[in-house]
Scaffold this active site. Structure first.
Site, short mmCIF file in Angstrom:
data_model
loop_
_atom_site.label_atom_id
_atom_site.label_comp_id
_atom_site.label_asym_id
_atom_site.label_seq_id
_atom_site.Cartn_x
_atom_site.Cartn_y
_atom_site.Cartn_z
N CYS A 147 0.90 -1.20 0.03
CA CYS A 147 0.06 -0.02 -0.01
C CYS A 147 0.68 1.25 0.15
O CYS A 147 1.58 1.80 -0.95
CB CYS A 147 -0.94 -0.06 1.15
SG CYS A 147 -2.19 1.18 1.00
N GLU A 204 -1.14 -8.30 3.71
CA GLU A 204 -0.62 -8.70 5.16
C GLU A 204 -1.69 -8.70 6.03
O GLU A 204 -1.55 -9.01 7.17
CB GLU A 204 0.61 -7.54 5.56
CG GLU A 204 -0.10 -6.28 6.28
CD GLU A 204 -0.82 -5.39 5.40
OE1 GLU A 204 -1.27 -4.88 5.85
OE2 GLU A 204 -0.57 -5.67 4.11
N HIS A 249 -3.66 -4.74 0.58
CA HIS A 249 -2.91 -5.31 1.92
C HIS A 249 -2.80 -6.71 1.94
O HIS A 249 -3.81 -7.28 2.64
CB HIS A 249 -3.81 -4.58 3.05
CG HIS A 249 -3.57 -3.03 3.30
ND1 HIS A 249 -2.51 -2.74 3.91
CD2 HIS A 249 -4.24 -2.07 2.68
CE1 HIS A 249 -2.51 -1.38 4.08
NE2 HIS A 249 -3.59 -1.14 3.30
#
Length: 261
Positions: free
Chosen positions: A109, A198, A196
């Site tokens: 991001c 993660e 994202h």
């Protein structure tokens, strides 16, 4: 001297601890308190990687150099890549150093936007934000399949208002969406992701608890690209497992590029 935070499998910000005697494989740059490494921490621990994380908002200065590491990961955060913050310019300097040294950079991001800026690209506010679980499309190229897998339109988690609008020289777009033309790009050994990968349910709940001033209005103004909390939570239950699998693939492709110890 900046302290490192221990490599844990939690989403919470860890208290500073002394660096281990063994040299770490990966440097993780965390910009803000609310955007820790999340699933990246879990994955790094699972593969036995040694890693250091420094959080700018926690008052931890980033290292002067990335030269001792094998790879660099740059996390997201609510700041704009164009903000005049010393830590953002420091991150860009480390990205340029990594690029010169052949150390692969993985941008999440805001981290992808900093990767683009550092290497000659441009970041701007987009007409439509993307917040929630939304599809991206990859182009089917060999590079896109290696990084992102075979599924042509995976659902990924987004929370961004800005985006890359000008690629660095020689960069290749791997994926796009209707609202964002650069969802993923590759440049040499580096990968920038606007989404994202993660993300974890804990991070989503943390962000929904403190979504910022813009989000409530964006839900009504952009219903096609901004999910309300209830819809987002339902989509998390349906799509989180697939997101972890995609993260495993992306992180694995990144690891294959790590500089030889």
């Amino acid at each position: 001297m900046a302290a490192t935070m221990p490599a844990t499998m939690t989403d919470a910000l860890s208290s500073p601890a002394a660096a281990s005697a063994a040299r770490a494989d990966v440097l993780v740059l965390q910009h803000t308190l609310e955007d820790p490494p999340g699933y990246l921490a879990t994955w790094l621990d699972a593969v036995g990687a040694r890693w250091d994380v420094f959080c700018a908002e926690a008052g931890q200065a980033y290292p002067d150099s990335v030269a001792s590491y094998r790879a660099l990961a740059v996390m997201g955060g609510e700041w704009s890549a164009n903000d005049e913050r010393a830590s953002l310019r420091h991150a860009e300097a480390l990205i340029r150093e990594a690029d010169t040294a052949g150390i692969p950079v993985l941008g999440h991001c805001l981290g992808a936007q900093l990767l683009a800026r550092a290497l000659g690209g441009r970041v701007e506010r987009l007409p439509r934000p993307e917040i929630g679980w939304l599809p991206i499309r990859h182009d089917g190229s060999a590079a896109a399949r290696e990084w992102l897998g075979e599924a042509p339109a995976p659902l990924v988690y987004q929370w961004h208002y800005d985006g890359v609008v000008g690629l660095p020289p020689r960069a290749e777009v791997l994926a796009a969406s209707d609202a964002c033309a650069v969802q993923a790009f590759a440049l040499g050994p580096h990968l920038g992701m606007q989404f994202h990968i993660e993300i974890t349910p804990l991070k989503i709940e943390s962000w929904l608890a403190h979504p910022g001033e813009v989000y409530p209005g964006a839900v009504g103004a952009h219903p096609q690209t901004v999910q309300a909390p209830a819809a987002m939570r339902a989509a998390t239950a349906a799509h989180q497992a697939a997101s972890y699998r995609l993260a495993d693939r992306i992180y694995g492709a990144w690891r294959r590029r790590w500089r030889v110890a």
